[in-house]
Design a protein around this motif. Structure first.
Motif, mmCIF file in Angstrom:
data_model
loop_
_atom_site.group_PDB
_atom_site.id
_atom_site.type_symbol
_atom_site.label_atom_id
_atom_site.label_comp_id
_atom_site.label_asym_id
_atom_site.label_seq_id
_atom_site.Cartn_x
_atom_site.Cartn_y
_atom_site.Cartn_z
ATOM 1 N N GLN A 1 0.819 -1.204 0.000
ATOM 2 C CA GLN A 1 0.000 0.000 0.000
ATOM 3 C C GLN A 1 0.854 1.256 0.000
ATOM 4 O OE1 GLN A 1 -2.347 -0.719 3.494
ATOM 5 N NE2 GLN A 1 -4.136 -1.364 2.298
ATOM 6 N N ARG A 2 1.962 1.255 0.757
ATOM 7 C CA ARG A 2 2.869 2.409 0.779
ATOM 8 C C ARG A 2 3.484 2.634 -0.592
ATOM 9 N NH1 ARG A 2 5.054 0.433 5.936
ATOM 10 N NH2 ARG A 2 6.724 -0.424 4.687
ATOM 11 N N ASP A 3 3.896 1.544 -1.261
ATOM 12 C CA ASP A 3 4.491 1.670 -2.594
ATOM 13 C C ASP A 3 3.490 2.243 -3.591
ATOM 14 O OD1 ASP A 3 6.878 0.713 -1.638
ATOM 15 O OD2 ASP A 3 6.544 -1.355 -2.325
ATOM 16 N N LYS A 4 2.221 1.816 -3.517
ATOM 17 C CA LYS A 4 1.186 2.335 -4.415
ATOM 18 C C LYS A 4 0.966 3.824 -4.180
ATOM 19 C CE LYS A 4 -1.533 -1.850 -5.143
ATOM 20 N NZ LYS A 4 -2.835 -2.512 -4.884
ATOM 21 N N MET A 5 0.946 4.232 -2.914
ATOM 22 C CA MET A 5 0.735 5.642 -2.592
ATOM 23 C C MET A 5 1.897 6.495 -3.076
ATOM 24 S SD MET A 5 -0.992 5.492 1.190
ATOM 25 C CE MET A 5 -1.255 7.245 1.296
ATOM 26 N N GLU A 6 3.127 6.008 -2.895
ATOM 27 C CA GLU A 6 4.299 6.765 -3.327
ATOM 28 C C GLU A 6 4.353 6.868 -4.844
ATOM 29 O OE1 GLU A 6 7.631 4.863 -1.503
ATOM 30 O OE2 GLU A 6 7.168 5.681 0.480
ATOM 31 N N SER A 7 3.976 5.796 -5.562
ATOM 32 C CA SER A 7 4.012 5.829 -7.024
ATOM 33 C C SER A 7 2.932 6.751 -7.589
ATOM 34 C CB SER A 7 3.850 4.424 -7.602
ATOM 35 O OG SER A 7 2.572 3.902 -7.283
ATOM 36 N N SER A 8 1.796 6.899 -6.883
ATOM 37 C CA SER A 8 0.745 7.792 -7.348
ATOM 38 C C SER A 8 1.002 9.241 -6.946
ATOM 39 C CB SER A 8 -0.619 7.336 -6.823
ATOM 40 O OG SER A 8 -0.664 7.475 -5.427
ATOM 41 N N GLY A 9 2.028 9.484 -6.147
ATOM 42 C CA GLY A 9 2.400 10.841 -5.768
ATOM 43 C C GLY A 9 1.856 11.283 -4.425
ATOM 44 N N LYS A 10 1.119 10.425 -3.755
ATOM 45 C CA LYS A 10 0.597 10.774 -2.433
ATOM 46 C C LYS A 10 1.674 10.558 -1.382
ATOM 47 C CE LYS A 10 -4.198 9.580 -3.377
ATOM 48 N NZ LYS A 10 -5.310 8.714 -2.974
ATOM 49 N N GLU A 11 1.633 11.404 -0.385
ATOM 50 C CA GLU A 11 2.618 11.289 0.697
ATOM 51 C C GLU A 11 2.076 10.374 1.785
ATOM 52 O OE1 GLU A 11 4.765 14.232 3.844
ATOM 53 O OE2 GLU A 11 4.460 14.960 1.802
ATOM 54 N N VAL A 12 2.935 9.480 2.272
ATOM 55 C CA VAL A 12 2.550 8.549 3.325
ATOM 56 C C VAL A 12 2.711 9.247 4.670
ATOM 57 C CG1 VAL A 12 3.030 6.317 4.388
ATOM 58 C CG2 VAL A 12 3.312 6.595 1.932
ATOM 59 N N GLU A 13 1.665 9.211 5.493
ATOM 60 C CA GLU A 13 1.743 9.817 6.819
ATOM 61 C C GLU A 13 2.238 8.768 7.810
ATOM 62 O OE1 GLU A 13 -0.997 11.707 10.360
ATOM 63 O OE2 GLU A 13 -1.895 11.345 8.407
ATOM 64 N N PHE A 14 3.359 9.047 8.438
ATOM 65 C CA PHE A 14 3.910 8.134 9.419
ATOM 66 C C PHE A 14 3.385 8.500 10.797
ATOM 67 C CE2 PHE A 14 6.913 7.499 6.003
ATOM 68 C CZ PHE A 14 7.050 6.123 6.015
ATOM 69 N N LYS A 15 3.203 7.493 11.602
ATOM 70 C CA LYS A 15 2.689 7.662 12.954
ATOM 71 C C LYS A 15 3.624 6.959 13.928
ATOM 72 C CE LYS A 15 -2.072 7.879 11.414
ATOM 73 N NZ LYS A 15 -3.422 7.375 11.582
ATOM 74 N N CYS A 16 3.358 7.136 15.188
ATOM 75 C CA CYS A 16 4.135 6.485 16.233
ATOM 76 C C CYS A 16 3.258 5.414 16.869
ATOM 77 C CB CYS A 16 4.567 7.515 17.263
ATOM 78 S SG CYS A 16 5.644 6.846 18.524
ATOM 79 N N LEU A 17 3.707 4.168 16.795
ATOM 80 C CA LEU A 17 3.001 3.056 17.419
ATOM 81 C C LEU A 17 3.543 2.906 18.829
ATOM 82 C CD1 LEU A 17 1.142 0.564 17.296
ATOM 83 C CD2 LEU A 17 3.093 -0.704 16.422
ATOM 84 N N ILE A 18 2.671 2.992 19.812
ATOM 85 C CA ILE A 18 3.081 2.892 21.213
ATOM 86 C C ILE A 18 2.417 1.667 21.809
ATOM 87 C CG2 ILE A 18 3.083 4.037 23.449
ATOM 88 C CD1 ILE A 18 2.896 6.662 21.812
ATOM 89 N N ARG A 19 3.244 0.809 22.385
ATOM 90 C CA ARG A 19 2.750 -0.419 23.009
ATOM 91 C C ARG A 19 3.105 -0.398 24.489
ATOM 92 N NH1 ARG A 19 5.727 -4.001 18.590
ATOM 93 N NH2 ARG A 19 4.283 -3.741 16.856
ATOM 94 N N ALA A 20 2.225 -0.963 25.294
ATOM 95 C CA ALA A 20 2.483 -1.078 26.729
ATOM 96 C C ALA A 20 2.025 -2.446 27.196
ATOM 97 C CB ALA A 20 1.748 0.008 27.498
ATOM 98 N N THR A 21 2.812 -3.042 28.087
ATOM 99 C CA THR A 21 2.440 -4.332 28.647
ATOM 100 C C THR A 21 2.933 -4.418 30.080
ATOM 101 O OG1 THR A 21 2.559 -6.717 28.387
ATOM 102 C CG2 THR A 21 4.509 -5.483 27.776
#
Length: 120
Positions: free
Chosen positions: A40-60
């Motif tokens: 999905q990221r590759d498809k978005m980059e090839s179409s010119g859309k910018e991928v929004e990165f987020k921070c995944l936070i896990r707690a246990t």
């Protein structure tokens, strides 16, 4: 692993800290994530859309696992709330001992004098 919104995640994290005050630990990990598969990221980059990165936070706590995704818009608010929780719940940490500068410099001078006298 349960993925929660920001506010429920923070309340569950507070509960984890409360349950482990007497015995136990809470592990919190942070990871850079886009929440999309590589294809999905590759498809978005090839179409010119910018991928929004987020921070995944896990707690246990060893028994229960929770996680959340924090975007760029919510990161300031989340960081402030997270810092408040950590400051309130980390009560068993020991404070650092402050060394007196005058005493430390006196000890250094005495050591230098004793080294010089030992050489002669």
């Amino acid at each position: 692993m349960v993925r929660l919104q920001l506010d429920p995640f923070l309340s569950e994290l507070t509960n984890m800290f409360e349950h482990t005050t007497e015995k136990g630990s809470v592990w919190v990990t942070l990871k850079h994530s886009s929440d999309k598969s590589k294809v999905q990221r590759d498809k978005m980059e090839s179409s010119g859309k910018e991928v929004e990165f987020k921070c995944l936070i896990r707690a246990t706590d060893g028994k229960k696992n929770i996680s959340t995704l924090v975007g760029m818009k919510d990161h300031q608010r989340f960081q402030a709330s997270y810092a408040t929780i950590l400051k309130a719940r980390m009560t068993s940490l020991k404070k650092r001992e402050k060394k007196d500068k005058r005493k430390a410099s006196d000890v250094d001078k005495k050591q230098q004098v004793s080294k010089k006298s030992a050489k002669t």
